[in-house]
Write a protein that holds these residues in place. Structure first.
Motif, PDB file in Angstrom:
ATOM      1  N   ASP A  20     -23.885  74.983  86.936  1.00  0.00           N
ATOM      2  CA  ASP A  20     -24.582  76.227  86.180  1.00  0.00           C
ATOM      3  C   ASP A  20     -26.004  76.069  85.964  1.00  0.00           C
ATOM      4  OD1 ASP A  20     -22.220  77.685  86.573  1.00  0.00           O
ATOM      5  OD2 ASP A  20     -21.403  76.952  84.762  1.00  0.00           O
ATOM      6  N   TYR A  21     -26.721  74.717  85.937  1.00  0.00           N
ATOM      7  CA  TYR A  21     -28.018  74.504  85.629  1.00  0.00           C
ATOM      8  C   TYR A  21     -28.398  73.208  86.322  1.00  0.00           C
ATOM      9  CZ  TYR A  21     -24.733  71.647  82.733  1.00  0.00           C
ATOM     10  OH  TYR A  21     -24.014  70.714  82.284  1.00  0.00           O
ATOM     11  N   LEU A  22     -29.778  73.012  86.264  1.00  0.00           N
ATOM     12  CA  LEU A  22     -30.656  72.175  86.529  1.00  0.00           C
ATOM     13  C   LEU A  22     -30.933  71.174  85.466  1.00  0.00           C
ATOM     14  CD1 LEU A  22     -32.707  73.347  89.373  1.00  0.00           C
ATOM     15  CD2 LEU A  22     -30.974  71.831  89.713  1.00  0.00           C
ATOM     16  N   PHE A  23     -30.932  69.815  85.443  1.00  0.00           N
ATOM     17  CA  PHE A  23     -31.288  69.144  84.533  1.00  0.00           C
ATOM     18  C   PHE A  23     -32.558  68.181  84.975  1.00  0.00           C
ATOM     19  CE2 PHE A  23     -30.936  64.944  82.055  1.00  0.00           C
ATOM     20  CZ  PHE A  23     -31.344  65.440  80.891  1.00  0.00           C
ATOM     21  N   ILE A  24     -33.527  68.479  84.221  1.00  0.00           N
ATOM     22  CA  ILE A  24     -34.872  67.719  84.612  1.00  0.00           C
ATOM     23  C   ILE A  24     -35.204  66.474  83.637  1.00  0.00           C
ATOM     24  CG2 ILE A  24     -37.132  67.896  85.520  1.00  0.00           C
ATOM     25  CD1 ILE A  24     -36.348  70.597  86.640  1.00  0.00           C
ATOM     26  N   VAL A  25     -35.787  65.597  83.729  1.00  0.00           N
ATOM     27  CA  VAL A  25     -36.509  64.659  82.867  1.00  0.00           C
ATOM     28  C   VAL A  25     -37.736  64.277  83.235  1.00  0.00           C
ATOM     29  CG1 VAL A  25     -36.491  62.596  81.784  1.00  0.00           C
ATOM     30  CG2 VAL A  25     -34.243  63.780  82.024  1.00  0.00           C
ATOM     31  N   ALA A  26     -38.813  64.467  82.366  1.00  0.00           N
ATOM     32  CA  ALA A  26     -40.071  64.341  82.724  1.00  0.00           C
ATOM     33  C   ALA A  26     -40.836  63.634  81.492  1.00  0.00           C
ATOM     34  CB  ALA A  26     -41.029  65.417  83.022  1.00  0.00           C
ATOM     35  N   LYS A  27     -42.074  63.064  81.648  1.00  0.00           N
ATOM     36  CA  LYS A  27     -42.665  62.404  80.617  1.00  0.00           C
ATOM     37  C   LYS A  27     -44.009  63.177  80.468  1.00  0.00           C
ATOM     38  CE  LYS A  27     -39.929  58.992  80.484  1.00  0.00           C
ATOM     39  NZ  LYS A  27     -39.103  58.766  79.194  1.00  0.00           N
ATOM     40  N   MET A  28     -44.459  63.626  79.249  1.00  0.00           N
ATOM     41  CA  MET A  28     -45.826  63.636  78.904  1.00  0.00           C
ATOM     42  C   MET A  28     -46.640  62.506  78.497  1.00  0.00           C
ATOM     43  SD  MET A  28     -45.426  67.553  76.804  1.00  0.00           S
ATOM     44  CE  MET A  28     -44.203  66.742  75.706  1.00  0.00           C
ATOM     45  N   LEU A  29     -47.943  62.468  78.908  1.00  0.00           N
ATOM     46  CA  LEU A  29     -48.781  61.217  78.748  1.00  0.00           C
ATOM     47  C   LEU A  29     -49.897  61.796  77.905  1.00  0.00           C
ATOM     48  CD1 LEU A  29     -48.586  59.880  82.478  1.00  0.00           C
ATOM     49  CD2 LEU A  29     -47.245  59.277  80.520  1.00  0.00           C
ATOM     50  N   TYR A  30     -50.241  60.673  77.021  1.00  0.00           N
ATOM     51  CA  TYR A  30     -51.502  60.811  76.274  1.00  0.00           C
ATOM     52  C   TYR A  30     -52.172  59.368  76.199  1.00  0.00           C
ATOM     53  CZ  TYR A  30     -48.554  64.724  74.468  1.00  0.00           C
ATOM     54  OH  TYR A  30     -47.876  65.733  74.467  1.00  0.00           O
ATOM     55  N   PHE A  31     -53.460  59.598  76.896  1.00  0.00           N
ATOM     56  CA  PHE A  31     -54.079  58.414  76.771  1.00  0.00           C
ATOM     57  C   PHE A  31     -54.897  58.228  75.316  1.00  0.00           C
ATOM     58  CE2 PHE A  31     -57.703  55.895  78.122  1.00  0.00           C
ATOM     59  CZ  PHE A  31     -57.198  54.686  78.515  1.00  0.00           C
ATOM     60  N   LYS A  32     -54.756  57.145  74.696  1.00  0.00           N
ATOM     61  CA  LYS A  32     -55.238  57.037  73.178  1.00  0.00           C
ATOM     62  C   LYS A  32     -56.480  56.525  73.187  1.00  0.00           C
ATOM     63  CE  LYS A  32     -51.956  58.821  71.090  1.00  0.00           C
ATOM     64  NZ  LYS A  32     -51.918  60.138  70.231  1.00  0.00           N
ATOM     65  N   LYS A  33     -57.248  56.910  72.343  1.00  0.00           N
ATOM     66  CA  LYS A  33     -58.710  56.200  72.111  1.00  0.00           C
ATOM     67  C   LYS A  33     -58.680  54.562  72.267  1.00  0.00           C
ATOM     68  CE  LYS A  33     -61.307  59.747  71.628  1.00  0.00           C
ATOM     69  NZ  LYS A  33     -61.110  60.612  70.784  1.00  0.00           N
ATOM     70  N   ASN A  34     -57.731  54.094  71.659  1.00  0.00           N
ATOM     71  CA  ASN A  34     -57.634  52.552  71.782  1.00  0.00           C
ATOM     72  C   ASN A  34     -57.359  52.049  73.269  1.00  0.00           C
ATOM     73  OD1 ASN A  34     -55.052  52.964  71.770  1.00  0.00           O
ATOM     74  ND2 ASN A  34     -54.481  51.984  70.192  1.00  0.00           N
ATOM     75  N   GLY A  35     -57.438  52.894  74.125  1.00  0.00           N
ATOM     76  CA  GLY A  35     -57.127  52.286  75.688  1.00  0.00           C
ATOM     77  C   GLY A  35     -55.576  52.208  76.139  1.00  0.00           C
ATOM     78  N   ARG A  36     -54.702  52.691  75.000  1.00  0.00           N
ATOM     79  CA  ARG A  36     -53.447  52.387  74.933  1.00  0.00           C
ATOM     80  C   ARG A  36     -52.821  53.776  75.508  1.00  0.00           C
ATOM     81  NH1 ARG A  36     -51.021  47.429  74.192  1.00  0.00           N
ATOM     82  NH2 ARG A  36     -52.294  45.914  73.072  1.00  0.00           N
TER      83      ARG A  36
END
Lengths: 346, 346, 346, 346, 346
Positions: free
Chosen positions: D99-115
């Motif tokens: 009855d449904y689809l399940f999706i996993v994803a990632k949001m990315l943030y590039f921090k000032k300190n290079g991490r």
């Protein structure tokens, strides 16, 4: 490559051997007969038309595109084929047409100066004829010519497909020679690197060797594809008994590509070897400097002390000072030597 | 490889062990019988023809191509097979023929000097016979011979296909030994690199090791293919109960290729390790020089000052100058030492 | 690996933990019952034969091959399986037999000294029993044992296939721990490299880490294959509701291989980092030397000039020469400092 | 990852943002209506059940697993899905359920300190609802929210599948921003490397950048797979008109992976650049030392000669010696300068 | 790329050439007629609608998206196509629609400063029209325009598919020029590296070249895919006689990708070459320093000895001491020279 801004299908020779005229060589044979004919007129080839013989027409020199086009018209070749015949930058490939197969290959020569030269060669395999088009005279087919003339081996009794196989086989055999020369060059460079003072331009030689190996790959890999397709091709042009030989040829060219990749990895390692060699030599230089400086700088300092002009320096007036000082300095000298010996710098 | 300019199918031995005569060894067995026979006449093999026994014919020495061709004729081998048997540069492969399978493999020996030697070996697997052709005497099959003679294991009760499996298994087992030797060599080199003063030619040893590893890959990878094809082959020559063992052999050779790739990556890293070792040693040398020079150059300068011959230098005439100067110089010396200590150069 | 020159199918233990006896642990359970039994006699396992229960038979210690063979005979295992159980160099794999599945895996432990140890483990999954064979006592299954005993989760109500899944899941979970330790080691080395004077044997630690990562890959990649085949396998042994969990496990092991490749690339970069660190430190050393030498060598020269004993040197007799000279030398000293400051060497 | 030694299917949050409560945001819309609702009680979501509207339920904060499980139960989600929702180390994937689809994803943030930081996000796509679960508040979906509210674009007239597409599209668009920041960082580092004296910890910054790029790849590559599967999926949940847009999204994410690989190769080259920069600077240092030493050491030697106290040194008594000597020394000085000029060291 | 937070399908120009107006160029032809028309009003294109002619509409300038949308509406293009036409970061691709094909490609220009510029170009191939959209005026199609005007080649007698082929062919031909320029740049850099003192920013030039090569790959590889799909496409838009030419074009672009990879490997080797060059030069510097120091430091020490002021130094009073000392020093000097000559440092 075709010169830019020209229409596709335009027949333009782009190789470097421009001044050559086109030379014709015809070998016409069957089991019992053998005829050889040379001329400077490509059109003379059209006289050889015995229905029960196989005719090998070899043309040296591609700059006179008019002559090539005449030959193409006589044998009813597609215009794109003519373009590929004179386009010396065309990579090895095979094209099937209704009445003939068209194959492009490269002959490779590894020059003394470490540069690799390649010569463009095209084959047209018809029912009872084989056409070959080369950039210039001089090729790797003398063995094939001899076998044809002396009628040894299966070559005179087999069809035109076997002749093409024999010619491709000669090209591939020649690759083995090129690879042997590469191997020699690699070993020569390795020995040079191990010398105290390698040739100055050795990095250029290594870079040239890399370039040569990459170029060989670019000629051999597509030819391997060509031979693999020849092997699997369901085409009436290729007889089943020839297929066994092509299978064998495929083995050989795989062996060649493996060798190329072997020498490639080894050559890529040479630069690292050179780098360590340089660094080792620098180490040697530094050690000499350090030993010399470390021994004499303190001694010079001591001598400097007693070169001072102070009025009140008791040692100056003592009778044995000079001899004691020599003793001290020699002791320092010896201790230094022992120290450097222990450090294994000597 | 076949010497260039020769017809394909020409039987020419190209290996290095030219002076050897061809030695024959026959092992003829079934569940209850075991016979072993040695001779210098390959044709003596033709006497072994018991219909209910399996005959293993082993020939050492490939330079006498005439004898090989006789054997080939007797067993009705295709001419291309004969060519491959004596062509020691032929890569491992498997060819199916109607009445027999033809397999080429390589035995590897890792020599003390770090060089890898390989020996060309060919198998012909027939219904009730196995032919093996080796370049020279001495092989890895003594275990198989013992098991045949002492009738332990399944070897006497299984067919000729099991014998070929057992022989291939012996070859692959031997690869494990070679890889162990490679592993030892790698560790020995790593330890050497960590020493204060590694052997001078260590870059050559590393390069030789790389070369050996690349050569092993070239022998093992195609053999893996051969074994994989043997496993899947739908051929009446291979019985189903043998297939399980071949499956196992396939596992082993995959394990070997993974080990090769492991030592390959590690060996490739050795050169970097060596480079850092050299650079570290150079750092040591430079520090010694810098410390010696930095300490004594200023002191020598001070001594130089008071060695000047100016008429008017008040210090020269003061009674304690000399002793004060020594104090200053010793202070400078100690400060320098503290400075270098802080920099962790001492 | 099997010791060379032995017949295939010979059961020989080749691991290092030779002195261990074989310990038996049986866990016999169903939804309502749970029994645990320990013994030093593997044959005691044969007493557990409740038709409605699942029996997990765990054996620690593989050196007593006789006992293993007895167990194998009782459960009617193929001889090649017995060989693989004691062959600790066997890579992870899965084999389907009629009545059971055979799985080989590796448990990994990352030791304090940076070395990776692996322990060979084999699973036999039957209808109502699971056999596990480990090299030595101590494993990663305590969580599974607890869940079985305390009957939490689905483990008691599901079949033997779920138990095998749970055990494999525990192994894979343990890989996450190993990778975390690798990650820590990488960060520790990175910090060490950034120090003024890294540990002397840091290149060896990096090389060991590389080796550990390569070894993990060799254990994990084939296990990923095993799990992927388990997932797709059409075998009545694996129930459909277990398949969802195996799918999940597959996700985890893919995640692990991606992490391994991540740390692999980062570790490979450490050597470059170390090289630049060394070179930077060498630069520091050279700068100190250059500054000291560049300042004092010219000053010493000047002092040398006025140490000469020429009769006619007018400066020597001028009253203020000495003070002027000091001024000149201090000026040179200051100019030098400014120069090096500008060059950013100070 | 799930904490080790726990039963599979156990719902445990393993992320770092532990202290957060779970916030609910519901957007309920159709072509004509738009309703937005915020709450701190996830269960408030169950009130939105208009049959003709699409409901987007967004939950921020995963540490309160109880609440998540309640939501899961209401929407009849499989237990493994709940586990994946809170398992922040789960890689991007797509699972089809009835009855449904399940999706996993990632949001990315590039921090000032290079991490690089990533945030775990899961989607459940049902017939007329979309659930999203985020680790924390703050996301990249404000553009989507605005378009929903202002009813521009196709978003209000299309189904729940289009909403999921729009959300994934927002995530992928955000990757472009991250890659732009990577590009900026790369250029900043390149410029830094070209400076006379780069920052001390630049190797660490390069290593961090490598690490960030490798992490991005690990988030993007599986998402590309997810989108590719979405595109080809034969599922009634995805309408055909949405498929065109997903095709487009697929193009974008391929473009992103190509960019990642581009910056990857460039970043890997930075370390080599740095190494050459260091070596060049060392060369500069060495040249200064060599020039200073080569000029003044011989001059000092000459001065030393005439500082000797031999009784019989004729030059000492000649009137113009001192001036001649100055001439000689100046000549040597100039010749040295010319020599170094010619060598291009000056 | 589309600016973030915008709805998909939004037509926004993101290129850099913002200030340009959109210029129209129409070429309308059949076998016998040829008409050329230029205008600043894109809508003028709609006047060309001869049923028996082929119309090539070329638009330069994409910043005025309103005009582009008008054209799109007239030719009934899908909104996503319009988006791709103005989205200059769209990678090369081909989309099939019912009445037309949509192709995106890149024109490349290698600038003097070593930077690579690319220009986004889109094709729409309809039954009797071809639309092209370029970022700016100036392109590689002048050869095609001439052939159309002068009616040479097959271009006037073939359909719109042949025109698209001719235009793609012109783009690919232009890649050959770019690769030739890359080749020249590589050789120029190699020569520079071999000089005594390479340009300071040569590492930046190498890095730029790497970047350019990587960018070319990103434009060429997807275009190769496009052409390969065009070749195999079963679409009535592509006539069979054109297919032969596309096959040929495919050959050319494969040749280009091989060349790119060749220059890529060579360029990657340049950095190693530069590193060895630097190290060699450093060796030179160190040798000069070591020779100077090693010769003069001991001599200076000797001079220092006899500069000491001890009262009792017998040598000072001997008549020939000074001359003997000169002899000794010259001997040391010569021995040193011989030593360095032997070491091949001179």
């Amino acid at each position: 490559m075709r010169s830019v801004h020209q229409a596709p299908g335009t027949v333009t020779y782009v190789g470097r051997k421009r001044s050559m005229e086109t030379l014709l060589e015809v070998i016409d044979y069957n089991k019992n007969n053998f005829e050889r004919f040379n001329s400077k007129q490509p059109i003379d080839a059209f006289n050889f038309d015995h229905p029960d013989r196989i005719t090998w027409v070899n043309l040296d020199g591609l700059s006179n595109t008019k002559e090539i086009e005449k030959v193409g018209k006589y044998y009813q070749l597609h215009p794109l084929i003519i373009e590929d015949i004179v386009n010396t930058s065309q990579r090895p490939k095979i094209d099937e047409y209704e009445d003939y197969l068209f194959i492009v290959a490269k002959m490779l020569y590894f020059k003394k100066n470490g540069r690799l030269e390649n010569e463009h060669i095209s084959f047209v395999l018809g029912k009872d004829y084989v056409l070959t088009f080369q950039e210039a005279g001089g090729d790797v087919f003398d063995g094939v010519r001899n076998r044809l003339e002396n009628s040894n081996g299966r070559i005179r009794t087999n069809g035109s497909d076997y002749l093409v196989f024999a010619l491709l086989d000669a090209i591939v055999d020649n690759y083995f020679i090129v690879i042997d020369e590469i191997a020699e060059k690699v070993e020569e460079l390795e020995e040079e690197l191990f010398k105290n003072k390698p040739r100055e331009n050795i990095t250029h030689e290594i870079q040239d060797l890399k370039r040569a190996i990459l170029k060989i790959r670019r000629s051999v890999l597509p030819l391997r594809e060509v031979i693999s397709r020849l092997e699997k091709m369901e085409n009436t042009m290729i007889q089943s008994r020839t297929r066994n030989y092509i299978n064998d040829l495929h083995d050989h060219i795989i062996h060649i590509t493996e060798n190329i990749d072997l020498y490639r990895e080894i050559t890529w390692g040479l630069m690292d070897m050179y780098m360590t060699t340089i660094s080792n030599r620098m180490n040697e230089v530094m050690k000499v400097l350090t030993i010399m400086a470390s021994i004499f700088i303190p001694l010079t300092f001591i001598a400097g002390i007693y070169g001072m002009n102070f009025e009140f320096m008791p040692e100056l007036h003592w009778k044995y000072s000079y001899y004691v000082l020599w003793g001290v300095m020699i002791a320092i000298f010896i201790l230094m030597l022992i120290y450097f010996k222990r450090k294994k710098w000597l």
